[in-house]
Design a protein around this motif. Sequence first.
Motif, PDB file in Angstrom:
ATOM      1  N   TRP A   1      81.852 158.873  26.588  1.00 32.33           N
ATOM      2  CA  TRP A   1      83.218 158.830  27.086  1.00 32.33           C
ATOM      3  C   TRP A   1      83.328 158.277  28.502  1.00 32.33           C
ATOM      4  O   TRP A   1      84.278 157.576  28.839  1.00 32.33           O
ATOM      5  N   ASN A   2      82.326 158.584  29.340  1.00 31.05           N
ATOM      6  CA  ASN A   2      82.400 158.123  30.728  1.00 31.05           C
ATOM      7  C   ASN A   2      81.440 156.969  30.989  1.00 31.05           C
ATOM      8  O   ASN A   2      81.198 156.625  32.150  1.00 31.05           O
ATOM      9  N   ALA A   3      80.915 156.374  29.934  1.00 33.82           N
ATOM     10  CA  ALA A   3      80.032 155.209  30.033  1.00 33.82           C
ATOM     11  C   ALA A   3      78.723 155.495  30.769  1.00 33.82           C
ATOM     12  O   ALA A   3      78.059 154.552  31.214  1.00 33.82           O
ATOM     13  N   ASP A   4      78.335 156.759  30.856  1.00 34.69           N
ATOM     14  CA  ASP A   4      77.102 157.065  31.573  1.00 34.69           C
ATOM     15  C   ASP A   4      75.865 156.883  30.696  1.00 34.69           C
ATOM     16  O   ASP A   4      74.736 156.942  31.183  1.00 34.69           O
ATOM     17  N   SER A   5      76.091 156.643  29.421  1.00 35.02           N
ATOM     18  CA  SER A   5      74.973 156.446  28.514  1.00 35.02           C
ATOM     19  C   SER A   5      75.401 155.551  27.360  1.00 35.02           C
ATOM     20  O   SER A   5      76.539 155.647  26.889  1.00 35.02           O
ATOM     21  N   THR A   6      74.500 154.698  26.935  1.00 33.64           N
ATOM     22  CA  THR A   6      74.754 153.821  25.791  1.00 33.64           C
ATOM     23  C   THR A   6      73.602 153.920  24.798  1.00 33.64           C
ATOM     24  O   THR A   6      72.500 154.367  25.140  1.00 33.64           O
ATOM     25  N   TYR A   7      73.907 153.500  23.592  1.00 32.71           N
ATOM     26  CA  TYR A   7      72.916 153.513  22.519  1.00 32.71           C
ATOM     27  C   TYR A   7      72.998 152.189  21.779  1.00 32.71           C
ATOM     28  O   TYR A   7      74.092 151.656  21.551  1.00 32.71           O
ATOM     29  N   TYR A   8      71.834 151.648  21.391  1.00 33.33           N
ATOM     30  CA  TYR A   8      71.778 150.419  20.598  1.00 33.33           C
ATOM     31  C   TYR A   8      70.758 150.581  19.476  1.00 33.33           C
ATOM     32  O   TYR A   8      69.671 151.139  19.687  1.00 33.33           O
ATOM     33  N   VAL A   9      71.089 150.044  18.336  1.00 36.68           N
ATOM     34  CA  VAL A   9      70.096 149.969  17.277  1.00 36.68           C
ATOM     35  C   VAL A   9      69.049 148.938  17.701  1.00 36.68           C
ATOM     36  O   VAL A   9      69.354 147.978  18.427  1.00 36.68           O
ATOM     37  N   ASP A  10      67.835 149.122  17.286  1.00 38.12           N
ATOM     38  CA  ASP A  10      66.736 148.272  17.762  1.00 38.12           C
ATOM     39  C   ASP A  10      66.990 146.784  17.537  1.00 38.12           C
ATOM     40  O   ASP A  10      66.624 145.946  18.366  1.00 38.12           O
ATOM     41  N   SER A  11      67.608 146.448  16.425  1.00 39.72           N
ATOM     42  CA  SER A  11      67.765 145.038  16.062  1.00 39.72           C
ATOM     43  C   SER A  11      68.694 144.262  16.992  1.00 39.72           C
ATOM     44  O   SER A  11      68.703 143.027  16.957  1.00 39.72           O
ATOM     45  N   VAL A  12      69.472 144.963  17.823  1.00 39.35           N
ATOM     46  CA  VAL A  12      70.403 144.252  18.712  1.00 39.35           C
ATOM     47  C   VAL A  12      70.075 144.459  20.186  1.00 39.35           C
ATOM     48  O   VAL A  12      70.737 143.872  21.049  1.00 39.35           O
ATOM     49  N   LYS A  13      69.082 145.262  20.474  1.00 40.18           N
ATOM     50  CA  LYS A  13      68.736 145.513  21.873  1.00 40.18           C
ATOM     51  C   LYS A  13      68.397 144.212  22.585  1.00 40.18           C
ATOM     52  O   LYS A  13      67.649 143.386  22.066  1.00 40.18           O
ATOM     53  N   GLY A  14      68.952 144.033  23.761  1.00 39.29           N
ATOM     54  CA  GLY A  14      68.717 142.831  24.544  1.00 39.29           C
ATOM     55  C   GLY A  14      69.655 141.688  24.204  1.00 39.29           C
ATOM     56  O   GLY A  14      69.697 140.681  24.915  1.00 39.29           O
ATOM     57  N   ARG A  15      70.407 141.831  23.107  1.00 39.13           N
ATOM     58  CA  ARG A  15      71.342 140.771  22.704  1.00 39.13           C
ATOM     59  C   ARG A  15      72.805 141.231  22.782  1.00 39.13           C
ATOM     60  O   ARG A  15      73.686 140.432  23.101  1.00 39.13           O
ATOM     61  N   PHE A  16      73.056 142.488  22.462  1.00 42.74           N
ATOM     62  CA  PHE A  16      74.419 143.021  22.441  1.00 42.74           C
ATOM     63  C   PHE A  16      74.616 143.971  23.609  1.00 42.74           C
ATOM     64  O   PHE A  16      73.696 144.669  24.025  1.00 42.74           O
ATOM     65  N   THR A  17      75.857 143.994  24.115  1.00 44.09           N
ATOM     66  CA  THR A  17      76.216 144.913  25.193  1.00 44.09           C
ATOM     67  C   THR A  17      77.556 145.549  24.888  1.00 44.09           C
ATOM     68  O   THR A  17      78.537 144.842  24.645  1.00 44.09           O
ATOM     69  N   ILE A  18      77.578 146.870  24.911  1.00 44.07           N
ATOM     70  CA  ILE A  18      78.822 147.596  24.702  1.00 44.07           C
ATOM     71  C   ILE A  18      79.374 148.018  26.058  1.00 44.07           C
ATOM     72  O   ILE A  18      78.626 148.375  26.971  1.00 44.07           O
ATOM     73  N   SER A  19      80.698 147.966  26.181  1.00 39.03           N
ATOM     74  CA  SER A  19      81.341 148.399  27.414  1.00 39.03           C
ATOM     75  C   SER A  19      82.708 148.974  27.080  1.00 39.03           C
ATOM     76  O   SER A  19      83.231 148.748  25.990  1.00 39.03           O
ATOM     77  N   ARG A  20      83.272 149.711  28.011  1.00 41.98           N
ATOM     78  CA  ARG A  20      84.595 150.289  27.778  1.00 41.98           C
ATOM     79  C   ARG A  20      85.406 150.252  29.064  1.00 41.98           C
ATOM     80  O   ARG A  20      84.853 150.262  30.167  1.00 41.98           O
ATOM     81  N   ASP A  21      86.705 150.229  28.884  1.00 47.68           N
ATOM     82  CA  ASP A  21      87.639 150.279  30.005  1.00 47.68           C
ATOM     83  C   ASP A  21      88.632 151.400  29.700  1.00 47.68           C
ATOM     84  O   ASP A  21      89.548 151.219  28.903  1.00 47.68           O
ATOM     85  N   ASN A  22      88.418 152.539  30.306  1.00 44.38           N
ATOM     86  CA  ASN A  22      89.268 153.693  30.007  1.00 44.38           C
ATOM     87  C   ASN A  22      90.689 153.527  30.528  1.00 44.38           C
ATOM     88  O   ASN A  22      91.609 154.166  30.029  1.00 44.38           O
ATOM     89  N   ALA A  23      90.871 152.661  31.502  1.00 48.03           N
ATOM     90  CA  ALA A  23      92.219 152.400  32.000  1.00 48.03           C
ATOM     91  C   ALA A  23      93.027 151.562  31.016  1.00 48.03           C
ATOM     92  O   ALA A  23      94.250 151.692  30.931  1.00 48.03           O
TER      93      ALA A  23
END
Length: 124
Positions: free
Chosen positions: A53-75
């Motif tokens: 919820w506060n973007a302090d931690s992210t998780y990626y499946v192994d197959s996309v690590k280093g290629r995909f990036t998740i981000s959020r804008d709570n505003a």
Amino acid sequence: QVQLVESGGGLVQAGDSLRLSCAASGGTFSSYAMGWFRQAPGKEREIVAAIRWNADSTYYVDSVKGRFTISRDNAQNTVSLQMNSLKPEDTAVYYCAAARLGRSWTRNSGYDYWGQGTQVTVSS
């Protein structure tokens, strides 16, 4: 009740990039963990990436690590998935989902609300 609407899918070539976005409404966005999932034809839906919820931690499946990036804008009540170096095996319908506080945010079963999905097709 949270409503989720994905956008940004399309047809690209291998090696290209795409950015998926998900707009949320109807709930307190900042209280939800958010995830991106995908489902290819004949396969089960899998989690691709997730963010707390506060973007302090992210998780990626192994197959996309280093290629995909998740981000959020709570505003802005949005969550995005930047996908680089796309491969044909990334072809799937991509779904945005929300998990209530206290639910398991790295597992499919933890998610309560789902968007309708957006198609991503990567040609070789």
